[in-house]
Structure formats: structure tokens, C-alpha cells
Design a protein around this motif. Structure first.
Motif, short mmCIF file in Angstrom:
data_model
loop_
_atom_site.label_atom_id
_atom_site.label_comp_id
_atom_site.label_asym_id
_atom_site.label_seq_id
_atom_site.Cartn_x
_atom_site.Cartn_y
_atom_site.Cartn_z
N SER A 21 10.78 12.98 6.69
CA SER A 21 9.38 12.65 6.46
C SER A 21 9.06 11.30 7.10
O SER A 21 9.83 10.35 7.00
CB SER A 21 9.11 12.58 4.96
N HIS A 23 6.47 9.62 6.13
CA HIS A 23 5.81 8.94 5.02
C HIS A 23 4.43 8.40 5.35
O HIS A 23 3.48 8.69 4.67
CB HIS A 23 6.70 7.85 4.42
N THR A 26 2.02 1.57 6.78
CA THR A 26 1.78 0.58 5.72
C THR A 26 1.08 -0.61 6.38
O THR A 26 0.83 -0.61 7.58
CB THR A 26 3.10 0.12 5.07
N TRP A 73 12.85 3.98 4.31
CA TRP A 73 11.87 4.13 3.23
C TRP A 73 12.58 3.95 1.90
O TRP A 73 13.56 4.63 1.60
CB TRP A 73 11.24 5.51 3.32
N SER A 74 12.10 3.02 1.08
CA SER A 74 12.68 2.77 -0.24
C SER A 74 11.61 2.16 -1.13
O SER A 74 10.86 1.28 -0.68
CB SER A 74 13.88 1.83 -0.12
N ASP A 75 11.56 2.60 -2.37
CA ASP A 75 10.60 2.06 -3.35
C ASP A 75 9.15 2.13 -2.85
O ASP A 75 8.36 1.22 -3.07
CB ASP A 75 10.95 0.62 -3.73
N GLY A 76 8.82 3.20 -2.15
CA GLY A 76 7.44 3.41 -1.74
C GLY A 76 6.96 2.59 -0.57
O GLY A 76 5.76 2.47 -0.34
N GLU A 77 7.89 2.00 0.20
CA GLU A 77 7.49 1.22 1.37
C GLU A 77 8.59 1.18 2.41
O GLU A 77 9.75 1.46 2.12
CB GLU A 77 7.08 -0.19 0.98
N TRP A 78 8.20 0.83 3.63
CA TRP A 78 9.17 0.70 4.71
C TRP A 78 9.84 -0.67 4.66
O TRP A 78 9.18 -1.66 4.36
CB TRP A 78 8.47 0.87 6.07
N HIS A 79 11.13 -0.69 4.95
CA HIS A 79 11.91 -1.93 5.02
C HIS A 79 12.55 -2.01 6.40
O HIS A 79 13.20 -1.06 6.83
CB HIS A 79 13.01 -1.94 3.95
N SER A 99 18.98 6.77 3.98
CA SER A 99 17.90 7.55 3.35
C SER A 99 17.00 8.04 4.47
O SER A 99 17.49 8.42 5.53
CB SER A 99 17.13 6.70 2.34
#
Length: 158
Positions: A21, A23, A26, A73-79, A99
């Protein structure tokens, strides 16, 4: 391409790399077309090398190719991943996180200047409304004070 260091897994493990995905964008990142998922997902002790080929679309999401990066993607945002390198059409990074991943374009790192302008303008309007509605109507509505109390002498009649 994903390279795991020797001993990355305690036992025989099947690793799957599949289209994932994207996603969505942001405030800090625009998502390219290269999106993939690496499983088993999770955090690992030793760095894992991830390299992918940039698509023609990936190269169009930013004006400067130096603003391309890899992110997860982690905790609803891109890192953004650490140690990202670009060599021709290949972008690589080292990570300890697996992930959903994507090629990302940096947009300006989080809050944009106009967010702050909107917040500042809104705060100004709220303060102005408080002054106009609560403070100014109360001025001049107190008891009338005789002149002799204000000036220390009696009023003269003419």
C-alpha cells in the motif's frame, strides 16, 4: 532487493517482498509509485539493506533528485529511513524496521510556513474579538465620580 545480515533470524524464516500500500501523502512527504511490503514486519537488531529501482514517476515527484528518500509506514505516518543513498536509478538505505515501504519525496519537513500564518491569524482574530466583546463595552460604565474627587477641588459654577 533486501539483504539481511547473517543471523538476522533465530530460525529458518520466509521473507516476502510484495507490492504494498502506498498509504498516501503527508505534510512532510509525497509518495512515489514504488511501494512495497517486507514481511515478517517488525524491528531487528542488525541493519538490513534495502535497495529498489526508481520508477520514472518516482523521479517526477520532486524537483531535485536529492529530495528523494525511502521511508516506512508506522503509527499512521511515513518515517524517513537513515543512510539513504541514490546511485543512478537505484535508491538504498539501511534499516532495522520492516513493514510497508515507499519511495518518498520530501516536501519541507512537517509544518509548512502557512500553517503558522493561519494559526497566528486565527489567534489574532480571537484576541481582537475578546477585546471588542468583553473589554471595551465595560469601559465608562462605572459610577460617576465627582470632579472634586478627581481633581482635588470643588467644581466652580459659572
Amino acid at each position: 532487493e533486501v539483504e539481511f545480515p547473517a543471523g538476522a533470524f533465530a530460525s529458518a524464516t520466509t521473507v516476502t517482498i510484495a507490492s504494498g500500500s502506498c498509504h498516501g501523502d503527508t505534510d512532510a512527504f509525497v509518495v512515489g509509485s514504488t511501494c512495497f511490503s517486507v514481511t515478517p514486519s517488525g524491528e531487528y537488531d542488525d541493519p538490513i539493506m534495502i535497495c529498489v529501482q526508481l520508477s520514472s514517476y518516482d523521479k517526477t515527484i520532486v524537483e531535485d533528485e536529492g529530495d528523494l528518500t525511502l521511508g516506512y509506514w508506522s503509527d499512521g505516518e511515513w518515517h524517513e529511513a537513515d543512510n539513504v543513498t541514490i546511485d543512478g536509478n537505484t535508491i538504498c538505505c539501511e534499516t532495522t524496521h520492516l513493514s510497508d515501504w515507499a519511495v518518498l519525496g520530501k516536501t519541507g519537513e512537517g509544518w509548512q510556513w502557512w500553517y503558522w500564518a493561519l494559526i497566528g491569524g486565527g489567534a489574532f482574530i480571537v484576541i481582537l474579538a475578546i477585546i471588542l466583546l468583553l473589554v471595551l463595552p465595560k469601559r465608562g460604565k462605572g459610577e460617576e465620580v465627582p470632579a472634586e474627587e478627581l481633581y482635588g477641588e470643588e467644581e466652580e459654577e459659572f
